[in-house]
Design an enzyme around this catalytic site. Structure first.
Site, PDB file in Angstrom:
ATOM      1  N   ARG A  51      10.823  60.136  39.595  1.00  0.00           N
ATOM      2  CA  ARG A  51      10.706  60.558  37.908  1.00  0.00           C
ATOM      3  C   ARG A  51      12.513  59.731  37.634  1.00  0.00           C
ATOM      4  NH1 ARG A  51      12.893  66.682  36.576  1.00  0.00           N
ATOM      5  NH2 ARG A  51      12.034  66.805  38.885  1.00  0.00           N
ATOM      6  N   HIS A  60      47.430  24.134  53.271  1.00  0.00           N
ATOM      7  CA  HIS A  60      47.093  25.148  52.470  1.00  0.00           C
ATOM      8  C   HIS A  60      45.428  25.301  53.118  1.00  0.00           C
ATOM      9  CE1 HIS A  60      50.089  25.152  49.714  1.00  0.00           C
ATOM     10  NE2 HIS A  60      49.516  26.035  48.924  1.00  0.00           N
ATOM     11  N   TYR A  89      13.267  63.433  42.159  1.00  0.00           N
ATOM     12  CA  TYR A  89      14.108  61.985  41.215  1.00  0.00           C
ATOM     13  C   TYR A  89      13.944  60.716  41.105  1.00  0.00           C
ATOM     14  CZ  TYR A  89      16.681  66.020  39.797  1.00  0.00           C
ATOM     15  OH  TYR A  89      17.565  67.657  39.547  1.00  0.00           O
ATOM     16  N   PHE A 127      45.569  32.250  37.126  1.00  0.00           N
ATOM     17  CA  PHE A 127      44.468  32.320  38.745  1.00  0.00           C
ATOM     18  C   PHE A 127      44.397  33.653  39.367  1.00  0.00           C
ATOM     19  CE2 PHE A 127      49.863  31.546  39.287  1.00  0.00           C
ATOM     20  CZ  PHE A 127      49.447  33.637  39.800  1.00  0.00           C
ATOM     21  N   TYR A 152      57.241  23.476  37.493  1.00  0.00           N
ATOM     22  CA  TYR A 152      56.378  23.746  37.959  1.00  0.00           C
ATOM     23  C   TYR A 152      55.591  23.713  38.604  1.00  0.00           C
ATOM     24  CZ  TYR A 152      54.225  26.696  41.927  1.00  0.00           C
ATOM     25  OH  TYR A 152      53.040  27.352  42.726  1.00  0.00           O
TER      26      TYR A 152
END
Length: 495
Positions: free
Chosen positions: A282, A84, A279, A327, A54
């Protein structure tokens, strides 16, 4: 000249940033060259013996069952790159392109890809001489690797596409000629070796991680300044509280806040002015700490990926050629989604602290931190803008990695979307940077309304640095220019 030696095993995040941003040069380790040459001999033997393997003597993807003759092997690789190269969108920044080139070269230097040493050297020469291919940011599914953007990286190597050279955009062929680099006629396997990998998502994400580490430190500085501006309670940072929960990031954050505010007379004790803070003050160690732990997790995965083989097929030392799935970008996709979430939370809590600075119903400071409210709006709309950014981050933080779409006639039926995750985390980082810059600027403004108090050792240094960039805002002025100064300030690693 500063030089980085690559061998596919030991590249660090700091070295990546140095090559990408400071133009450090790159050399292949001598021992790595032997591995590259041995790997290439195996490919040449496969072609000579006309074996069916391949990507070497077959087509790609769904065309894996199409046999390619020895005479067409080179043409196959050139066709691969040209077909591509179909990216879309804006081009990636030069620093990202340099990081991509470095990471691909580092992976190829491990000697499992079958590329010729001369072809790899061409890529490194381009990096060292500043031939930067133009790579569109969109078009990768993140499996099989980053095919489309990496194909754009290769185009100038074969005398095609476009590149930036010495700050000018030109054809790839012209850039190579001006830099004195010969173009390449790709041999069997080489096109696939150059584009089948996760280097685009990893490059974008690695630089994000590097910047996130710095930004998380700056978020602590901003929080400490706000804590002092609001005369916050230091008891919540008592290390005994954090040691019994045991999360590293939480403990580190509490230590930093205490160090930054050491010697401060702004800071109060429990019960002195209030029994408890909200909050957003703190819980700074718990929230910032969780984000630090997340960033460190992603850093660990990124450094592994930076020094990994992400090809297909893989050429093993004994001559075996294995078609696998290295990949696939899933390890990076999940990490970069996590990074985006961690950064979003740093922005969320920073915006809440900003609200406490500008909202006179929540403090004892002038409304919107301006002396003559009504005529002046002061910092009113800075909070609007910060709120818009953190709300945008909530959209961007939706994970890309949970999505998939089949490709190549359903042969490639699960993909990672890791490159999208990496790009999104960059957008989030830039938004958070602006939010934290706004908090820094507002905290310094608030501190200037209080007299008779002393800042901490670290916060005084931070205040002085901010004030060297922007002044106290006595009357309304164009705010985005001031905010940009502070944003640029915290982008500088020296801060």
């Amino acid at each position: 000249m500063n030089n980085i030696i690559i061998n596919g095993e030991s590249l660090t995040l700091e070295e990546l940033a140095a090559v990408a941003r400071k133009r450090y040069t790159v050399k292949i380790d001598e021992q790595a060259k032997d591995k590259i040459l041995q790997s290439r001999k195996i490919v040449d033997k496969i072609v000579k013996e006309n074996k069916v393997v391949y990507g070497i003597t077959t087509g790609f993807g769904k065309f894996a069952n199409v046999k390619i003759s020895e005479g067409d092997c080179s043409k196959l690789q050139r066709n691969l790159i040209m077909s591509h190269a179909c990216g879309a969108g804006d081009n990636l920044p030069t620093e990202v392109v340099r990081a991509i080139m470095l990471l691909r070269a580092n992976a190829l230097s491990k000697g499992f890809s079958g590329i010729r040493l001369s072809t790899l050297q061409t890529l490194i020469d381009m990096l060292n001489k500043g031939v930067h291919p133009l790579i569109p940011e969109k078009g990768s599914l993140g499996a099989s690797g980053d095919l489309a953007p990496l194909a754009h990286m290769v185009l100038p190597m074969i005398g095609e596409g476009e590149a930036e050279y010495k700050g000018e955009r030109m054809s790839g062929a012209q850039a190579m000629k001006l830099a004195g680099i010969s173009t390449v006629q790709l041999a069997a396997k080489e096109g696939l070796a150059l584009i089948n990998g996760t280097q685009v998502m990893t490059a974008v994400g690695a630089l994000n991680v590097y910047d996130s580490i710095n930004l998380s430190r700056i978020s602590d500085i901003a929080a400490a300044l706000t804590l002092e501006a609001l005369r916050g309670i230091k008891d919540a940072f008592d290390l005994r509280t954090h040691m019994i929960r045991r999360h590293d990031g939480q403990i580190v954050t509490a230590k930093r806040i205490l160090e930054l505010t050491e010697g401060s007379t702004f800071i109060t004790n429990q019960g002195e002015l209030r029994v408890q803070d909200a909050y957003s003050l703190r819980c700074i160690p718990q929230v910032h700490g969780a984000s630090k732990d997340a960033i460190n997790y992603v850093k660990e995965k990124v450094v592994i990926e930076m020094n990994s083989v992400t090809d297909n097929p893989i050429i093993l030392e004994n001559g075996d050629v294995i078609s696998g799935g290295n990949f696939h970008g899933q390890p990076m996709a999940l990490g970069f989604d996590f990074l985006g979430i961690a950064l979003s939370e740093l922005g969320n809590i920073s915006e809440r602290r900003l609200e406490r600075l500008v909202n006179s119903q929540l403090n004892d400071l002038p409304a919107f931190l301006t002396k003559n409210g009504g005529l002046n709006s002061g910092f009113m709309i800075t909070q609007y803008a910060a709120a818009a950014l953190v709300s945008e981050n909530k959209v961007l933080a939706h994970p890309a990695s949970v999505d998939s779409i089949p490709s190549s006639a359903n042969q490639e039926d699960h993909v990672s979307m890791g490159t999208i995750a990496a790009r999104k985390s960059r957008s989030i980082l830039e938004n958070v940077k602006r939010v934290i810059a706004t908090e820094l600027m507002a905290a310094c403004q608030a501190i200037d309304f209080r007299e008779g108090y002393k800042l901490g050792k670290g916060t005084q240094a931070a205040y002085d640095t901010v004030r060297a960039a922007v002044d106290f805002i006595d009357k309304d002025k164009i705010m985005y220019t001031e905010l940009k100064k502070v944003t640029d300030l915290i982008t500088d690693e020296k801060f």
